[in-house]
Design a protein around this motif. Structure first.
Motif, PDB file in Angstrom:
ATOM      1  N   ARG A  74       0.832  -1.214   0.000  1.00 19.88           N
ATOM      2  CA  ARG A  74       0.000   0.000   0.000  1.00 19.88           C
ATOM      3  C   ARG A  74       0.860   1.255   0.000  1.00 19.88           C
ATOM      4  N   ASP A  75       1.861   1.290   0.875  1.00 20.96           N
ATOM      5  CA  ASP A  75       2.707   2.481   0.962  1.00 20.96           C
ATOM      6  C   ASP A  75       3.583   2.641  -0.287  1.00 20.96           C
ATOM      7  N   GLY A  76       4.059   1.512  -0.822  1.00 20.07           N
ATOM      8  CA  GLY A  76       4.867   1.577  -2.032  1.00 20.07           C
ATOM      9  C   GLY A  76       4.067   2.049  -3.228  1.00 20.07           C
ATOM     10  N   ILE A  77       2.847   1.568  -3.363  1.00 18.85           N
ATOM     11  CA  ILE A  77       1.987   1.977  -4.478  1.00 18.85           C
ATOM     12  C   ILE A  77       1.642   3.461  -4.354  1.00 18.85           C
ATOM     13  N   ARG A  78       1.360   3.907  -3.136  1.00  9.79           N
ATOM     14  CA  ARG A  78       1.086   5.331  -2.929  1.00  9.79           C
ATOM     15  C   ARG A  78       2.293   6.180  -3.354  1.00  9.79           C
ATOM     16  N   GLU A  79       3.491   5.720  -3.005  1.00 13.64           N
ATOM     17  CA  GLU A  79       4.696   6.452  -3.389  1.00 13.64           C
ATOM     18  C   GLU A  79       4.874   6.455  -4.904  1.00 13.64           C
ATOM     19  N   ALA A  80       4.553   5.320  -5.541  1.00 15.91           N
ATOM     20  CA  ALA A  80       4.659   5.232  -7.002  1.00 15.91           C
ATOM     21  C   ALA A  80       3.744   6.243  -7.681  1.00 15.91           C
ATOM     22  N   ILE A  81       2.529   6.388  -7.173  1.00 13.84           N
ATOM     23  CA  ILE A  81       1.590   7.367  -7.726  1.00 13.84           C
ATOM     24  C   ILE A  81       2.137   8.771  -7.546  1.00 13.84           C
ATOM     25  N   THR A  82       2.702   9.039  -6.359  1.00 14.26           N
ATOM     26  CA  THR A  82       3.271  10.362  -6.076  1.00 14.26           C
ATOM     27  C   THR A  82       4.374  10.702  -7.069  1.00 14.26           C
ATOM     28  N   HIS A  83       5.139   9.671  -7.482  1.00 16.91           N
ATOM     29  CA  HIS A  83       6.242   9.885  -8.411  1.00 16.91           C
ATOM     30  C   HIS A  83       5.794   9.872  -9.873  1.00 16.91           C
ATOM     31  N   GLY A  84       4.486   9.847 -10.105  1.00 10.17           N
ATOM     32  CA  GLY A  84       3.977   9.998 -11.460  1.00 10.17           C
ATOM     33  C   GLY A  84       3.982   8.734 -12.302  1.00 10.17           C
ATOM     34  N   ALA A  85       3.995   7.570 -11.670  1.00 12.17           N
ATOM     35  CA  ALA A  85       4.025   6.322 -12.433  1.00 12.17           C
ATOM     36  C   ALA A  85       2.757   6.146 -13.263  1.00 12.17           C
ATOM     37  N   ALA A  86       2.928   5.721 -14.506  1.00  8.41           N
ATOM     38  CA  ALA A  86       1.798   5.351 -15.352  1.00  8.41           C
ATOM     39  C   ALA A  86       1.480   3.876 -15.193  1.00  8.41           C
ATOM     40  N   VAL A  87       2.515   3.082 -14.866  1.00  2.50           N
ATOM     41  CA  VAL A  87       2.363   1.643 -14.639  1.00  2.50           C
ATOM     42  C   VAL A  87       3.136   1.292 -13.368  1.00  2.50           C
ATOM     43  N   VAL A  88       2.507   0.497 -12.502  1.00  4.01           N
ATOM     44  CA  VAL A  88       3.150   0.036 -11.273  1.00  4.01           C
ATOM     45  C   VAL A  88       3.366  -1.466 -11.384  1.00  4.01           C
ATOM     46  N   VAL A  89       4.561  -1.914 -11.049  1.00  3.39           N
ATOM     47  CA  VAL A  89       4.903  -3.334 -11.046  1.00  3.39           C
ATOM     48  C   VAL A  89       5.236  -3.731  -9.615  1.00  3.39           C
ATOM     49  N   THR A  90       4.785  -4.905  -9.192  1.00  5.71           N
ATOM     50  CA  THR A  90       5.140  -5.414  -7.869  1.00  5.71           C
ATOM     51  C   THR A  90       6.001  -6.660  -8.018  1.00  5.71           C
ATOM     52  N   VAL A  91       7.093  -6.699  -7.252  1.00  6.94           N
ATOM     53  CA  VAL A  91       8.062  -7.791  -7.307  1.00  6.94           C
ATOM     54  C   VAL A  91       8.446  -8.154  -5.881  1.00  6.94           C
ATOM     55  N   ASP A  92       8.482  -9.442  -5.550  1.00  3.33           N
ATOM     56  CA  ASP A  92       8.934  -9.856  -4.227  1.00  3.33           C
ATOM     57  C   ASP A  92      10.452  -9.737  -4.126  1.00  3.33           C
ATOM     58  N   ALA A  93      10.939  -9.617  -2.895  1.00  9.69           N
ATOM     59  CA  ALA A  93      12.363  -9.360  -2.667  1.00  9.69           C
ATOM     60  C   ALA A  93      13.200 -10.617  -2.487  1.00  9.69           C
ATOM     61  N   ASP A  94      12.574 -11.793  -2.525  1.00  7.90           N
ATOM     62  CA  ASP A  94      13.308 -13.024  -2.212  1.00  7.90           C
ATOM     63  C   ASP A  94      13.914 -13.714  -3.418  1.00  7.90           C
ATOM     64  N   GLY A  95      13.765 -13.121  -4.602  1.00 10.45           N
ATOM     65  CA  GLY A  95      14.354 -13.715  -5.796  1.00 10.45           C
ATOM     66  C   GLY A  95      13.480 -14.715  -6.509  1.00 10.45           C
ATOM     67  N   GLN A  96      12.247 -14.907  -6.053  1.00 13.61           N
ATOM     68  CA  GLN A  96      11.376 -15.884  -6.704  1.00 13.61           C
ATOM     69  C   GLN A  96      10.578 -15.288  -7.858  1.00 13.61           C
ATOM     70  N   HIS A  97      10.699 -13.982  -8.071  1.00 12.49           N
ATOM     71  CA  HIS A  97      10.101 -13.338  -9.242  1.00 12.49           C
ATOM     72  C   HIS A  97      11.233 -12.819 -10.124  1.00 12.49           C
ATOM     73  N   PRO A  98      11.345 -13.289 -11.347  1.00  6.77           N
ATOM     74  CA  PRO A  98      12.438 -12.834 -12.226  1.00  6.77           C
ATOM     75  C   PRO A  98      12.167 -11.440 -12.795  1.00  6.77           C
ATOM     76  N   PRO A  99      12.894 -10.425 -12.362  1.00  7.56           N
ATOM     77  CA  PRO A  99      12.654  -9.072 -12.875  1.00  7.56           C
ATOM     78  C   PRO A  99      12.813  -8.958 -14.383  1.00  7.56           C
ATOM     79  N   GLU A 100      13.572  -9.871 -14.976  1.00  9.00           N
ATOM     80  CA  GLU A 100      13.767  -9.849 -16.428  1.00  9.00           C
ATOM     81  C   GLU A 100      12.444  -9.974 -17.191  1.00  9.00           C
TER      82      GLU A 100
END
Length: 233
Positions: A74-100
């Motif tokens: 919730r807080d990250g998405i709010r910050e993304a909107i504040t920074h003018g994001a047109a698209v928001v992506v969510t990725v876990d920090a444990d390496g189980q989602h390939p950012p590529e």
């Protein structure tokens, strides 16, 4: 004909006790999407996660205590909107989602074909049997609720438009947030697409509490009981 402008992308990485992996996830994310604004929300980690991000180019938000993955998102998405994001992506920090895979998730939104895109994992290979069963059931229920095909309703890897980010705002704070977000988007009539991504289980310790968090997720589905019975109208 002029080329379509690339949307401004913000990548939100909710983080708890991921000091050994989060810096690499940030680096891989920026390698895949160099122009992205990367926002890491450290949800009260005690393992040196904040120290691991000291030299990171990511914007880091700190929770003084563990509030839950949903609160971090919730807080990250709010910050993304504040920074003018047109698209928001969510990725876990444990390496189980390939950012590529992020460009593939963003593409249907950039092309105007979807509002929310899920990184859908195959229910096979490294996915534990119990997760396969709950994944199958939740996907069936979400598809019934939304009247759209959802092949992975439990993925934390996804992308969505600014409109979705501004209109779908669950009030829950823990692991049920992702379910509430997806069902809220489906209930609001947003177009959902699924893009196959690798199924990765790297042995990282899960912070998902089997009984308590499963109960919370079940309560979210229960709010849509009428749609589950009657189907989307």
């Amino acid at each position: 004909m002029p080329e379509r402008a690339e949307p401004r992308i913000a990548v939100v990485i909710p983080t708890y006790q991921a000091g050994t992996t989060v810096a690499a996830v940030v680096a891989r994310t920026l390698a895949a999407v160099p122009s992205a604004c990367v926002i890491v929300v450290d949800d009260g980690s005690l393992d040196g996660t904040a120290a691991a991000l000291t030299t990171s180019p990511a914007l880091t938000l700190l929770h003084d205590e563990n509030l839950g993955k949903g609160a971090a998102l919730r807080d990250g998405i709010r910050e993304a909107i504040t920074h003018g994001a047109a698209v928001v992506v969510t990725v876990d920090a444990d390496g189980q989602h390939p950012p590529e895979e992020i460009p593939r998730l963003v593409a249907p939104i950039a092309e105007g074909k979807a509002d929310l895109v899920l990184g859908a994992r195959a229910r096979s290979g490294p996915m534990p049997l119990g997760r396969r069963l709950t994944n199958w059931l939740s996907a069936r229920l979400a598809s019934r609720i939304g009247g759209q095909a959802v092949s992975d309703a439990q993925t934390g890897f996804g992308a969505f438009s600014r409109d979705v980010a501004e209109r779908v705002r669950p009030t829950v704070a823990r692991y049920e947030y992702e379910t509430a977000f997806l069902l809220g988007a489906l209930g609001a009539g947003f177009r959902v697409a699924c893009v196959p991504v690798p199924t990765i289980y790297n042995g990282a310790r899960s912070h998902f509490r089997s009984w308590a968090d499963t109960w919370r997720v079940a309560r979210v589905f229960a709010r849509y009981a009428r749609r589950i019975v009657a189907g989307a109208t």
